[in-house]
Write an enzyme that holds these catalytic residues in place. Structure first.
Site, PDB file in Angstrom:
ATOM      1  N   HIS A  11      54.655 -21.941   4.426  1.00 56.85           N
ATOM      2  CA  HIS A  11      53.220 -21.835   4.730  1.00 56.85           C
ATOM      3  C   HIS A  11      52.349 -22.027   3.489  1.00 56.85           C
ATOM      4  O   HIS A  11      51.136 -22.190   3.605  1.00 56.85           O
ATOM      5  CB  HIS A  11      52.900 -20.527   5.489  1.00 56.85           C
ATOM      6  N   SER A  54      52.489 -14.942  -1.482  1.00 54.53           N
ATOM      7  CA  SER A  54      53.435 -15.681  -0.647  1.00 54.53           C
ATOM      8  C   SER A  54      54.227 -16.691  -1.453  1.00 54.53           C
ATOM      9  O   SER A  54      53.723 -17.263  -2.427  1.00 54.53           O
ATOM     10  CB  SER A  54      52.697 -16.443   0.443  1.00 54.53           C
ATOM     11  N   GLY A  55      55.450 -16.912  -1.006  1.00 50.73           N
ATOM     12  CA  GLY A  55      56.302 -17.888  -1.675  1.00 50.73           C
ATOM     13  C   GLY A  55      57.033 -17.295  -2.864  1.00 50.73           C
ATOM     14  O   GLY A  55      58.021 -17.843  -3.325  1.00 50.73           O
TER      15      GLY A  55
HETATM   16  N1  ARG Z   1      50.919 -14.576   3.796  1.00 52.50           N
HETATM   17  C1  ARG Z   1      50.501 -14.054   2.524  1.00 52.50           C
HETATM   18  C2  ARG Z   1      50.220 -15.185   1.557  1.00 52.50           C
HETATM   19  O1  ARG Z   1      50.027 -16.290   1.991  1.00 52.50           O
HETATM   20  C3  ARG Z   1      51.439 -13.016   1.996  1.00 52.50           C
HETATM   21  C4  ARG Z   1      51.318 -11.798   2.759  1.00 52.50           C
HETATM   22  C5  ARG Z   1      52.214 -10.713   2.361  1.00 52.50           C
HETATM   23  N2  ARG Z   1      51.542  -9.564   2.869  1.00 52.50           N
HETATM   24  C6  ARG Z   1      52.011  -8.364   2.997  1.00 52.50           C
HETATM   25  N3  ARG Z   1      51.224  -7.455   3.394  1.00 52.50           N
HETATM   26  N4  ARG Z   1      53.239  -8.083   2.702  1.00 52.50           N
HETATM   27  O2  ARG Z   1      50.038 -15.017   0.372  1.00 52.50           O
END
Ligand code: ARG
Length: 227
Positions: A27, A175-176
């Site tokens: 993503h 993320s990632g």
């Molecule tokens: N989807 C988020 C991103 O694109 C990361 C989210 C992780 N969140 C969490 N509460 N653990 O950076």
């Protein structure tokens, strides 16, 4: 990793897994909630970096991205197979401060309630700002049945693992990045990556654990796509 259309804009984390490959989340490199790949030219990978803000950073190396490989079964709606590999424009030489993470071996028996570490420059609270230095969150792995109680049956144990600690979490722009276990005495595998930051509910305020791609079950795919 940053999105070069906005200067020094943090997009995501990632981990170095070979001289020219970065493991990250699908993503991070696709259009919002779609599987459409973004152009590789939009990304720059910063290595050996600790400090980062909109105008400056202390990265020791920077590389363009030559190729983006997204997992063939990445599903942006259910966030299944949220994993991707970037190929750097040229390989990096390993140093004391830039070296590959070791990946969890297939035979590793992961247990519940183990201490793990997530890291990144992402938001320091939900809806907040990115951190200007690399931060770490010490979390525990959560029994999958408990995680499913919070997330429902749509989360899948083969592809995902959950980690939680009250008040600690990953957040937007983390993320990632890697979720690791630390073995302080093991010089050849001090940080072993078991997860890739994928999604969560708010940041550190929810009772729902954060969800991470389960690296162990992607080893064949990672190997196939790493040189
Ligand atoms: N989807 C988020 C991103 O694109 C990361 C989210 C992780 N969140 C969490 N509460 N653990 O950076």
């Amino acid at each position: 990793m940053n999105d070069d259309t906005k200067r020094h804009e943090l997009a995501c984390g990632g981990s170095l897994i070979s001289p020219n490959k970065i493991l990250t989340a699908a993503h991070c490199v696709t259009e919002f909630k779609k599987t459409t790949r973004l152009p590789a030219s939009r990304f720059k990978v910063k290595l050996g970096m600790h400090f980062l803000n909109k105008t400056t950073n202390d990265a020791q190396l920077s590389r363009n991205v030559k190729k983006i490989k997204i997992h063939e079964e990445y599903d942006a709606v259910n966030v299944y197979n949220d994993i991707a590999i970037l190929t750097l424009s040229s390989p990096v030489e390993y140093t004391d401060t830039i070296s590959p993470v070791c990946l969890v071996p297939k035979c590793f028996e992961d247990d519940d309630n183990q201490q793990v570490i997530a890291m990144g420059w992402g938001n320091t609270k939900s809806g907040g700002k990115d951190s200007d230095y690399l931060r770490h969150a010490f979390l525990s792995t959560v029994p999958f049945s408990k995680c499913q109680k919070k997330w429902g049956d749509d989360i899948d144990e083969d592809q995902m693992l959950c980690a939680f600690k009250k008040g600690q979490d990953t957040c937007q722009n983390d993320s990632g990045g890697p979720l690791v276990m630390e073995f302080p005495d093991d010089s050849s595998c001090r940080f072993m990556q078991i997860g890739v930051v994928s999604f969560g509910d708010g940041c550190g305020t929810s009772t729902a654990p954060g969800v991470y791609a389960r690296v162990k079950n992607y080893l064949p795919w990672i190997e196939e796509n790493t040189n």
